[in-house]
Write an enzyme that holds these catalytic residues in place. Sequence first.
Site, PDB file in Angstrom:
ATOM      1  N   SER A   1       3.260  -1.045   8.556  1.00  0.00           N
ATOM      2  CA  SER A   1       1.903  -0.763   9.004  1.00  0.00           C
ATOM      3  C   SER A   1       1.817   0.557   9.757  1.00  0.00           C
ATOM      4  O   SER A   1       2.058   1.612   9.207  1.00  0.00           O
ATOM      5  CB  SER A   1       1.399  -1.950   9.840  1.00  0.00           C
ATOM      6  OG  SER A   1       0.029  -1.883  10.066  1.00  0.00           O
TER       7      SER A   1
ATOM      8  N   ASP B   1      -4.183   3.490   8.887  1.00  0.00           N
ATOM      9  CA  ASP B   1      -2.766   3.510   9.213  1.00  0.00           C
ATOM     10  C   ASP B   1      -1.985   3.522   7.903  1.00  0.00           C
ATOM     11  O   ASP B   1      -2.571   3.618   6.816  1.00  0.00           O
ATOM     12  CB  ASP B   1      -2.396   2.311  10.087  1.00  0.00           C
ATOM     13  CG  ASP B   1      -2.683   0.972   9.416  1.00  0.00           C
ATOM     14  OD1 ASP B   1      -3.496   0.946   8.474  1.00  0.00           O
ATOM     15  OD2 ASP B   1      -2.114  -0.048   9.845  1.00  0.00           O
TER      16      ASP B   1
ATOM     17  N   ASP C   1      -0.421   1.451   5.939  1.00  0.00           N
ATOM     18  CA  ASP C   1      -0.664   0.512   4.837  1.00  0.00           C
ATOM     19  C   ASP C   1      -2.138   0.198   4.661  1.00  0.00           C
ATOM     20  O   ASP C   1      -2.501  -0.660   3.865  1.00  0.00           O
ATOM     21  CB  ASP C   1       0.136  -0.773   5.033  1.00  0.00           C
ATOM     22  CG  ASP C   1      -0.376  -1.626   6.193  1.00  0.00           C
ATOM     23  OD1 ASP C   1      -0.975  -1.053   7.130  1.00  0.00           O
ATOM     24  OD2 ASP C   1      -0.160  -2.850   6.167  1.00  0.00           O
TER      25      ASP C   1
ATOM     26  N   ASP D   1      -4.445  -1.344   6.308  1.00  0.00           N
ATOM     27  CA  ASP D   1      -5.096  -2.614   6.634  1.00  0.00           C
ATOM     28  C   ASP D   1      -5.957  -2.472   7.879  1.00  0.00           C
ATOM     29  O   ASP D   1      -6.563  -3.443   8.344  1.00  0.00           O
ATOM     30  CB  ASP D   1      -4.085  -3.750   6.790  1.00  0.00           C
ATOM     31  CG  ASP D   1      -3.137  -3.578   7.973  1.00  0.00           C
ATOM     32  OD1 ASP D   1      -3.104  -2.477   8.569  1.00  0.00           O
ATOM     33  OD2 ASP D   1      -2.402  -4.541   8.288  1.00  0.00           O
TER      34      ASP D   1
END
Length: 447
Positions: free
Chosen positions: A101, A241, A243, A245
């Site tokens: 992440s 960020d 990834d 999410d």
Amino acid sequence: MSRPKLFGTDGIRGIANTELTPELAFRLGEAVVKYLGDAKSSKFVIGRDTRRSGAMLQSALIAGITSAGGDVLLANMIPTPGIAFLTRRFRADGGIVISASHNPPEHNGLKVFSRDGFKLSDDLESLIEIYLNTHTSFMRPDGTGIGKVTTLEDATAHYVHHIVDAFEPGTLDGLKVALDCAHGASAVSSPKAFEMLGAKVSAINTDYNGDDINMNCGSTHLKKLQKFVRKGDFDLGIAHDGDADRTLAVDENGAIIDGDQIIAIVAKYMQENDLLLNNTVVSTVMANMGFEKAMDELGIQTVKTKVGDRFVLEQMQTMNANLGGEQSGHVILLDHNTTGDGLLVALMLAHIVAQSDETLSELAKVMTKYPQVMVNVQVRNKEHLVASARLAEAIDAAEEQLGDHGRVLVRASGTEALVRVMSEAATIEEAQEVVDELVEVVKEELN
């Protein structure tokens, strides 16, 4: 001596190849077939972000799944919420994302979704963790019993079209948007989705080399995006960020719009358009006091959980709510995806700006933020946090000092060796004073 817990608030995390090893990824592959798969046949969707270690861990994970007889649908580089969607889209038994992440490039992680696209329950995580911490295995198949791997060439397109379909065509016509993709998994998906809905897009940090993800960019480092927006002529800026999410934003003047403000703007819009289920929003204990006051003024019920989007989601399901999230930018719009989805939330925020007569800075006035100071303290023994009587006394004293005009929160990070010390107060000076005092106690007690 008991083993350290592997699963944190967002999967298994660690420095790749030392703490998070290929052997562990292989064992996780075996475990998901054992605990999530069907006895006769099973398949799992796998995706990753842009980290150097991603391909290594992906190979080990594939080997573990296929050696246990499971099939793999390989999505390669794709945002985390894309895997949650594809798991449902292809009726897989589960999905795994290889990503840490917002963490630095040397870290990586393994996030597991169930067949319905949700994070795993505590009970399932416990079963898998027991398996990972033992040396037991099960009979491996041979011949045609070994699993096979299929590459999903159009994985990102499937995901992007699903998200774009949540909005009317042309809903962002003429809107000027700056994107910071953090050298991460949103490098293709986010610019494409905004363009499909008619926005004029200028994107930065869309390149990647495996070692630059989240480095001085993206949602954890907003200065570059702020500068980019101020130099240009944009209606808003969006930062993901690694990834994707989570999403944070900057307004047309380059001022930061955090997760609390985004949720407040979206909640007001959904309430006005009869879209907010049960007139309820779920947030966490980290939410700014100004957020709760704003929701009260709108007549919207707020429910708070522990920090972590999995806890937000669990409470949303309990309350039958369709909006929830965190100050950090994890926002869940449950009508369209089962996890925090940076692209979906970014498009929703842009849609609200495009349909409104107000600028983003004006829309953000829906809530007034209390001054807040937070310090991340590196510690050796974050597990001792709850046992420290001295720290408990210091927290009580700080809360008494602030009274009804502020609050403190001291909590261990779920993913790093950190304790987060936060204070809100009527003035930034008072908040800073309280945090400084607590930080010293944390350092002395937990190191």
